[in-house]
Structures are given as structure tokens and as C-alpha cells.
Design a protein around this motif. Structure first.
Motif, PDB file in Angstrom:
ATOM      1  N   ASP A   2       0.768  -1.249   0.000  1.00 21.65           N
ATOM      2  CA  ASP A   2       0.000   0.000   0.000  1.00 21.65           C
ATOM      3  C   ASP A   2       0.802   1.305   0.000  1.00 21.65           C
ATOM      4  O   ASP A   2       0.320   2.309  -0.512  1.00 21.65           O
ATOM      5  N   VAL A   3       1.984   1.318   0.569  1.00 20.33           N
ATOM      6  CA  VAL A   3       2.715   2.576   0.680  1.00 20.33           C
ATOM      7  C   VAL A   3       4.184   2.292   0.939  1.00 20.33           C
ATOM      8  O   VAL A   3       4.552   1.273   1.531  1.00 20.33           O
ATOM      9  N   THR A   4       5.036   3.199   0.450  1.00 18.28           N
ATOM     10  CA  THR A   4       6.462   3.136   0.753  1.00 18.28           C
ATOM     11  C   THR A   4       6.993   4.564   0.829  1.00 18.28           C
ATOM     12  O   THR A   4       6.260   5.537   0.621  1.00 18.28           O
ATOM     13  N   ALA A   5       8.273   4.681   1.135  1.00 19.93           N
ATOM     14  CA  ALA A   5       8.977   5.963   1.070  1.00 19.93           C
ATOM     15  C   ALA A   5      10.079   5.799   0.036  1.00 19.93           C
ATOM     16  O   ALA A   5      10.961   4.954   0.203  1.00 19.93           O
ATOM     17  N   THR A   6      10.006   6.560  -1.056  1.00 20.39           N
ATOM     18  CA  THR A   6      11.006   6.435  -2.114  1.00 20.39           C
ATOM     19  C   THR A   6      12.210   7.299  -1.788  1.00 20.39           C
ATOM     20  O   THR A   6      12.113   8.521  -1.717  1.00 20.39           O
ATOM     21  N   GLN A   7      13.342   6.627  -1.580  1.00 17.96           N
ATOM     22  CA  GLN A   7      14.568   7.340  -1.246  1.00 17.96           C
ATOM     23  C   GLN A   7      15.237   7.880  -2.516  1.00 17.96           C
ATOM     24  O   GLN A   7      15.071   7.333  -3.602  1.00 17.96           O
ATOM     25  N   GLN A   8      16.048   8.924  -2.336  1.00 21.37           N
ATOM     26  CA  GLN A   8      16.796   9.507  -3.453  1.00 21.37           C
ATOM     27  C   GLN A   8      18.121   8.750  -3.618  1.00 21.37           C
ATOM     28  O   GLN A   8      19.208   9.295  -3.431  1.00 21.37           O
ATOM     29  N   THR A   9      17.991   7.504  -4.002  1.00 24.24           N
ATOM     30  CA  THR A   9      19.134   6.590  -4.003  1.00 24.24           C
ATOM     31  C   THR A   9      20.220   7.030  -4.977  1.00 24.24           C
ATOM     32  O   THR A   9      21.406   7.038  -4.637  1.00 24.24           O
ATOM     33  N   GLN A  10      19.834   7.347  -6.199  1.00 25.22           N
ATOM     34  CA  GLN A  10      20.811   7.769  -7.198  1.00 25.22           C
ATOM     35  C   GLN A  10      21.521   9.046  -6.756  1.00 25.22           C
ATOM     36  O   GLN A  10      22.747   9.178  -6.885  1.00 25.22           O
ATOM     37  N   LYS A  11      20.763   9.979  -6.204  1.00 30.60           N
ATOM     38  CA  LYS A  11      21.347  11.233  -5.740  1.00 30.60           C
ATOM     39  C   LYS A  11      22.373  10.981  -4.638  1.00 30.60           C
ATOM     40  O   LYS A  11      23.450  11.587  -4.629  1.00 30.60           O
ATOM     41  N   MET A  12      22.056  10.079  -3.712  1.00 31.29           N
ATOM     42  CA  MET A  12      22.982   9.820  -2.614  1.00 31.29           C
ATOM     43  C   MET A  12      24.279   9.201  -3.114  1.00 31.29           C
ATOM     44  O   MET A  12      25.357   9.490  -2.589  1.00 31.29           O
ATOM     45  N   GLY A  13      24.192   8.354  -4.142  1.00 27.17           N
ATOM     46  CA  GLY A  13      25.406   7.797  -4.732  1.00 27.17           C
ATOM     47  C   GLY A  13      26.272   8.879  -5.349  1.00 27.17           C
ATOM     48  O   GLY A  13      27.498   8.899  -5.153  1.00 27.17           O
ATOM     49  N   ARG A  14      25.640   9.806  -6.085  1.00 26.06           N
ATOM     50  CA  ARG A  14      26.401  10.908  -6.695  1.00 26.06           C
ATOM     51  C   ARG A  14      27.003  11.807  -5.616  1.00 26.06           C
ATOM     52  O   ARG A  14      28.158  12.243  -5.723  1.00 26.06           O
ATOM     53  N   MET A  15      26.216  12.074  -4.583  1.00 28.13           N
ATOM     54  CA  MET A  15      26.718  12.890  -3.481  1.00 28.13           C
ATOM     55  C   MET A  15      27.920  12.234  -2.812  1.00 28.13           C
ATOM     56  O   MET A  15      28.862  12.918  -2.386  1.00 28.13           O
TER      57      MET A  15
END
Length: 312
Positions: free
Chosen positions: A261-274
Motif C-alpha cells: 500500500d505505501v512506501t517511502a522512495t529514497q533519493q538513491t541515485q542522488k545519494m550515490g552521486r553525493m
């Protein structure tokens, strides 16, 4: 002498040798080590892909090692990375146990450390890049508790005990639960590796003990998908609301199809670049904030398409 103490002595000794060989803290980073907890997890794979792509764009060599969830293996792998004269280490601990050992070893070799997703208790890296899991888990649990009508029995399938995400997601969900006195947490279990098969087994055990449960929070999408499987098999005859966390690519498709029903989408690609940009800056001797928390987006069937099309 404990196993952890032995690991620390060995790692710091190896780091001292690496430091004596030179090349640590180079003015311009040329080689970055990436130590990943477990590449079986989509979340960590996305970070790996982003780090390697950003590294290639910046003209860096990225050496990636996969601990496959084992802390002792990871300590050994990072010893090897230090011996290869890396200029910075991007580090995702394989677990809470021994997580501090690689950080101490890298610091002994004057090699800066960027932690992503998980920090090392008592020995943090030079900067920590992660999702604000407390705030995001609070949002996820608040949403699912509202959907369940603010009452009922709840089950929680935790991630790996003592890791930063597990601790923070537990805290965030607890804060949401404080507003719902008619929701009772009747069962909790902890996974070893955040895997879907663990989610299935743990949820099956919990549902057998608590067949009236109507809410399940899996602290990762894989755990939530396993729980959804268990709910289907149990066939208890009533609606069970299921929440996850991460925004894994396969889980987003499952969310669209109503599997949970629900999740929290993390900024995974952004964190890798960071992570790569932080490693470059630290290798130059620049100072960075000790903690860099990123927002995650509450994701339901209504807004999931955007994240399937373009994962942040």
C-alpha cells in the motif's frame, strides 16, 4: 580478546602499512573504494550504479567490494582496499557489529570516509549521507495507520537490528503510533539481511501468532513484499494494510499493482552521486557537514508512476 578487538587490531595494523606507503589524502582523488553491505539488495545496487557512473564522469577509478551481508568479510575487504592506496572510502556497513572497525582503519591511514545509509556507532565517517529515516518512517506509519481507520493490531518486521536505518525507522514509526492509542503493536521480529524471503517467514510466524492483525510495517520494501506474500498465503479473510520503505524498483511496480500500500522512495541515485562528490572534496582536505540527510517521498499507487519512470 573479542573477535571485534582482533579485527580492529588487524585492520589498524594494515592501515598503518598503507599509510606508510603514501598516496592517502591526495590533493586530487584518483581512486575511490566503495564497500557495499550487500549487492543482493536493489537499494545498494542503485547506490553502486550511481557511484560508478559519477566516478566515471569525474575520471575516477572506483573499486567496488560486496560484503554479502557479512561484517568480518567487509573488514577484510576494506583492509585490501586500503592496501591499494585508495584516496577515499565510500562505506556502507554490512551490520552494526564491527561497523566502526573499517572507519578506524581508514582514519589510521589518513583516508577520508563517506558513510552512506548507515553510520558506524562511535566511529562515524567524515560525512554521513542518508535519508531522514525518522521523518520518512513517521510519514509512512501515519499514512498506513490512517488507512486502517486509526485502530487495530499492528505487526512490525524490523530490518537488521542496531543498524542506522532500523533504529531510525523504529523511532519514526513509534512517533506516529503515539497519535493512535487504538492501534496496538502485538508482534515484532527482526530480520538478518532485509531480504524478501525473511519478510515472508517472519510475517508468516507473526500472522500465525496474531491472526487478527490488520496492519504490517516492513522496514524495507523487500520485507513488505515478503509480508504481502505471507498475507496471501494465510488467507485470513480480512484486509491487511502493508507498508514498506525504500522505493526499490521492483517494489514500485508491485505497489502500482496493489501488492502493498505505501512506501517511502529514497533519493538513491542522488545519494550515490553525493557520495562521490563528498569523497573528492574530502580528499582535497575540504570540510563537509557531519550529517547530510535527504528527504524521501511518501509513495502510493497515486504517485508511483513518476518514480517508476525516473527514480531519483
Amino acid at each position: 580478546m573479542s573477535t571485534i578487538q582482533k579485527l580492529l587490531i588487524a585492520a589498524v595494523s594494515a592501515a598503518a602499512i598503507a599509510s606508510a606507503c603514501g598516496s592517502a589524502n591526495a590533493a586530487e582523488a584518483k581512486t575511490i573504494g566503495l564497500a557495499v553491505a550487500n549487492l543482493q539488495a536493489n537499494f545498494f545496487n542503485q547506490i553502486k550504479q550511481a557511484v560508478e557512473a559519477q566516478g566515471a564522469e569525474k575520471g575516477l577509478k572506483v573499486i567496488t567490494v560486496d560484503a554479502k551481508g557479512d561484517a568480518a568479510t567487509q573488514v577484510s575487504q576494506i583492509q585490501d582496499l586500503l592496501a591499494q592506496n585508495i584516496d577515499a572510502l565510500i562505506y556502507i556497513p554490512a551490520g552494526a557489529t564491527a561497523a566502526a572497525v573499517p572507519v578506524k582503519a581508514a582514519k589510521a591511514a589518513n583516508i577520508p570516509v563517506v558513510n552512506i545509509d548507515r553510520n558506524a556507532e562511535g566511529a562515524p565517517g567524515d560525512t554521513f549521507i542518508a535519508t531522514d529515516s525518522v521523518a520518512s518512517a513517521r510519514q509512512v506509519c501515519d499514512y498506513i495507520l490512517k488507512q486502517a481507520g486509526g485502530k487495530g493490531e499492528m505487526l512490525i518486521i524490523h530490518g537488521q537490528k542496531g543498524t542506522t536505518p532500523e533504529v531510525d525507522r523504529t523511532k519514526g514509526c513509534s512517533e506516529a503510533l503515539a497519535k493512535y492509542p487504538d492501534v496496538k503493536v502485538v508482534g515484532e521480529l527482526w530480520s538478518d539481511q532485509w531480504h524478501q524471503d525473511e519478510g515472508f517467514k517472519l510475517a508468516s510466524d507473526l500472522l500465525q501468532a496474531h491472526p487478527n492483525a490488520s496492519i504490517i510495517f516492513g522496514q524495507a520494501d523487500a520485507l513488505a513484499l515478503g509480508a504481502a506474500q505471507a498475507v496471501k498465503v494465510a488467507n485470513l479473510g480480512h484486509r491487511i494494510w502493508i507498508a514498506g520503505f525504500d522505493g526499490d524498483t521492483a517494489a514500485l511496480e508491485a505497489l502500482k499493482n496493489g501488492v502493498f500500500d505505501v512506501t517511502a522512495t529514497q533519493q538513491t541515485q542522488k545519494m550515490g552521486r553525493m557520495g562521490v562528490d563528498a569523497a573528492i572534496a574530502l580528499a582535497k582536505g575540504e570540510k563537509l557537514p557531519p550529517v547530510q540527510l535527504q528527504d524521501a517521498t511518501l509513495t502510493t499507487k497515486e504517485n508511483v508512476d513518476a518514480f517508476i519512470k525516473n527514480h531519483p
